[in-house]
Design a protein around this motif. Sequence first.
Motif, PDB file in Angstrom:
ATOM      1  N   ASP A   1      11.090  35.778 -32.291  1.00 41.56           N
ATOM      2  CA  ASP A   1      11.213  36.055 -30.859  1.00 41.56           C
ATOM      3  C   ASP A   1      12.456  35.327 -30.341  1.00 41.56           C
ATOM      4  O   ASP A   1      12.504  34.095 -30.325  1.00 41.56           O
ATOM      5  CB  ASP A   1       9.951  35.547 -30.138  1.00 41.56           C
ATOM      6  CG  ASP A   1      10.022  35.771 -28.636  1.00 41.56           C
ATOM      7  OD1 ASP A   1      10.992  36.416 -28.165  1.00 41.56           O
ATOM      8  OD2 ASP A   1       9.111  35.299 -27.926  1.00 41.56           O
TER       9      ASP A   1
ATOM     10  N   SER B   1      13.771  35.700 -27.269  1.00 38.89           N
ATOM     11  CA  SER B   1      13.934  35.685 -25.819  1.00 38.89           C
ATOM     12  C   SER B   1      14.228  34.276 -25.317  1.00 38.89           C
ATOM     13  O   SER B   1      13.613  33.294 -25.749  1.00 38.89           O
ATOM     14  CB  SER B   1      12.719  36.301 -25.119  1.00 38.89           C
ATOM     15  OG  SER B   1      11.555  35.754 -25.648  1.00 38.89           O
ATOM     16  N   GLY B   2      15.225  34.205 -24.439  1.00 40.86           N
ATOM     17  CA  GLY B   2      15.632  32.927 -23.850  1.00 40.86           C
ATOM     18  C   GLY B   2      16.527  32.096 -24.747  1.00 40.86           C
ATOM     19  O   GLY B   2      16.947  31.006 -24.372  1.00 40.86           O
ATOM     20  N   LYS B   3      16.827  32.583 -25.941  1.00 45.64           N
ATOM     21  CA  LYS B   3      17.647  31.798 -26.864  1.00 45.64           C
ATOM     22  C   LYS B   3      19.093  32.293 -26.850  1.00 45.64           C
ATOM     23  O   LYS B   3      19.384  33.386 -26.382  1.00 45.64           O
ATOM     24  CB  LYS B   3      17.103  31.904 -28.294  1.00 45.64           C
ATOM     25  CG  LYS B   3      15.651  31.499 -28.361  1.00 45.64           C
ATOM     26  CD  LYS B   3      15.260  30.972 -29.698  1.00 45.64           C
ATOM     27  CE  LYS B   3      13.810  30.513 -29.686  1.00 45.64           C
ATOM     28  NZ  LYS B   3      13.614  29.235 -29.002  1.00 45.64           N
TER      29      LYS B   3
ATOM     30  N   PRO C   1      16.587  41.032 -28.990  1.00 47.57           N
ATOM     31  CA  PRO C   1      16.295  41.350 -27.586  1.00 47.57           C
ATOM     32  C   PRO C   1      15.940  40.097 -26.797  1.00 47.57           C
ATOM     33  O   PRO C   1      15.268  39.213 -27.317  1.00 47.57           O
ATOM     34  CB  PRO C   1      15.091  42.309 -27.683  1.00 47.57           C
ATOM     35  CG  PRO C   1      14.504  42.102 -29.041  1.00 47.57           C
ATOM     36  CD  PRO C   1      15.625  41.639 -29.922  1.00 47.57           C
ATOM     37  N   GLY C   2      16.471  40.045 -25.567  1.00 47.78           N
ATOM     38  CA  GLY C   2      16.151  38.909 -24.702  1.00 47.78           C
ATOM     39  C   GLY C   2      17.022  37.691 -24.939  1.00 47.78           C
ATOM     40  O   GLY C   2      16.914  36.698 -24.219  1.00 47.78           O
ATOM     41  N   ALA C   3      17.894  37.763 -25.935  1.00 54.08           N
ATOM     42  CA  ALA C   3      18.752  36.598 -26.208  1.00 54.08           C
ATOM     43  C   ALA C   3      20.104  36.781 -25.549  1.00 54.08           C
ATOM     44  O   ALA C   3      20.534  37.903 -25.275  1.00 54.08           O
ATOM     45  CB  ALA C   3      18.957  36.446 -27.716  1.00 54.08           C
ATOM     46  N   LYS C   4      20.775  35.647 -25.329  1.00 51.14           N
ATOM     47  CA  LYS C   4      22.182  35.710 -24.962  1.00 51.14           C
ATOM     48  C   LYS C   4      22.921  35.691 -26.299  1.00 51.14           C
ATOM     49  O   LYS C   4      22.833  34.703 -27.040  1.00 51.14           O
ATOM     50  CB  LYS C   4      22.536  34.485 -24.111  1.00 51.14           C
ATOM     51  CG  LYS C   4      24.006  34.392 -23.820  1.00 51.14           C
ATOM     52  CD  LYS C   4      24.321  33.097 -23.078  1.00 51.14           C
ATOM     53  CE  LYS C   4      25.839  33.025 -22.884  1.00 51.14           C
ATOM     54  NZ  LYS C   4      26.255  31.694 -22.427  1.00 51.14           N
TER      55      LYS C   4
END
Length: 167
Positions: free
Chosen positions: A99, A101-103, A127-130
């Motif tokens: 996961d 996300s946010g990473k 998905p959800g990562a920078k």
Amino acid sequence: MKALVVFYSYSENGDTAVISKRLAEAIGADTERLELAAPYPDDYDKVLEMSKQEVESGATPAIKPLKHDPKEYDLIAIGTPTWWCSMAPAVLTFMRSTDFSGKTVLPYTTHGGQTGNTVDDIRKNAPGAKVLSGHKFRLDAYGAESHATPDEDIEKWISAVKGFVGK
Ligand SMILES: Cc1cc2nc3c(=O)[nH]c(=O)nc-3n(C[C@H](O)[C@H](O)[C@H](O)COP(=O)(O)O)c2cc1C
């Protein structure tokens, strides 16, 4: 920023392994070398054949359990040799089971001249990562020495990442 360098390399001291260890040491990151649960056969031609089928079908072969938990890290650097114009299958397995996300994800690849979609494919699977801009290093152990990425370019990249993680 707590960083984990996750990489796959065909051999113990392969191109991606060497550059990944340099990066990890410079930024004070933990390292995670991805290993297939069932290693490729010794016959190199078979490896080429098998891996081509895997990449083309988007296969996610089982990998050995990780020694580090990606959840505990802010930055995950993901290094892979380019295989058949994408990431090595073990890296896809890792990405699909993590996961992000946010990473922050830092993609990089080593290659022999034709990176195809490798960096984009890493981006699509986080998905959800920078996702930071990906770096490509021509470090082909299989015959592209004369066009290899100069070492100073690798150093420059490592310094930039160091600055980014605040080391
Ligand atoms: C199965 C296989 C597929 C490869 N496919 C490509 C490719 O599509 N494009 C490319 O430029 N290099 C390709 N290469 C070369 C590797 O990307 C390059 O040698 C890389 O630096 C090897 O990294 P490693 O020593 O960490 O495994 C391939 C190598 C292997 C073994």
